[in-house]
Write a protein that holds these residues in place. Structure first.
Motif: not given
Length: 252
Positions: A217, A221-222, A161, A120
């Motif tokens: 999540t 995110l996708c 995203a 990250r």
């Protein structure tokens, strides 16, 4: 770690360097390479009997100079902390695959949470497993057979995203929306929206298989937004729910 690059061939031909590497191999806990650095290890005889890989452009050269190696042309790196040999001698594909290798070493030494924290911090989308293919199965053929869309297809995965409407895709490709739709249908046999969904689905399966995030999540995110949208996409294309996919195919 032996790096690759333009100097790899000269380094591989350097007898003093090869002798030094052979001596170092008996002294260090781990010895590995990034990209074409595998050629240096191969010329020193340090990959004999070892599962090895390198950048796809150098694969034939690696096979030629290291016939005793088990060459894998379809993986990111060959490090395996649970293997008596591959935990000590390993290689990686291109430069970015070297980052995945480094994260695997961090995970082996200091744990998965820290490895993900480092990923990250590096603004990496995820930590990819070493056995993952060097090419995306979705994006490889398109960039070869759809030259007008190459830059757009390379841009889409980094923006999944976001709300990728046809109008946004058309603006990125510098084409009118109707023209973009015709080009997609002619060159890829699908619509822009369906293609984006496939890319999002691939990213979601990668995240779920590594259990790096919850279903909610992953949906965010996708670019699916809501978990139910993700669930419908999984059922439509894979005939399984995201949760069942993670339980069946996820890492331990």
């Amino acid at each position: 770690l032996v790096p690759g690059g333009d100097g790899a061939d000269a380094a591989a031909a350097d007898r003093a360097l090869r002798d030094w590497l052979c001596h170092a191999a008996t002294q260090v806990q781990r010895l590995g390479s990034v990209c074409s650095g595998a050629l240096v290890l191969a010329h020193a005889g340090l990959l004999d009997g070892v599962h090895a890989t390198t950048h796809w452009l150098r694969m034939a050269q690696l096979r030629q100079c290291s016939p005793a190696s088990q060459i894998d042309s379809d993986c990111l790196h060959t490090y395996n902390p649970a293997h008596p040999v591959q935990s000590r001698r390993f290689t990686s594909a291109g430069v970015t695959a070297g980052i995945d290798l480094a994260l695997a070493l961090v995970e082996a030494d200091l744990g998965r949470p820290l490895a993900l924290a480092v990923a990250r911090h590096l603004v990496m989308f995820m930590r990819r497993p070493g056995g993952q293919a060097q090419f995306s199965p979705l994006l490889t053929p398109e960039t070869q057979h759809a030259p007008r869309l190459t830059q757009l297809l390379e841009w889409i995965p980094s923006q999944i995203a976001q709300d990728l409407t046809v109008e946004q895709l058309a603006a990125q490709a510098c084409l009118p929306p109707r023209t973009l739709a015709r080009v997609f249908q002619r060159e890829l046999g699908t619509t822009p929206a369906r293609y984006v969904e496939r890319v999002r689905l691939e990213a979601a399966t990668a995240l779920l298989s590594q259990r790096q995030a919850s279903v909610a999540t992953v949906a965010r995110l996708c670019g699916f937004g809501h978990p139910e949208t993700l669930r419908r996409s999984f059922q439509r294309h894979l005939a399984i729910s995201p949760q069942a996919f993670a339980e069946r195919f996820g890492a331990g």
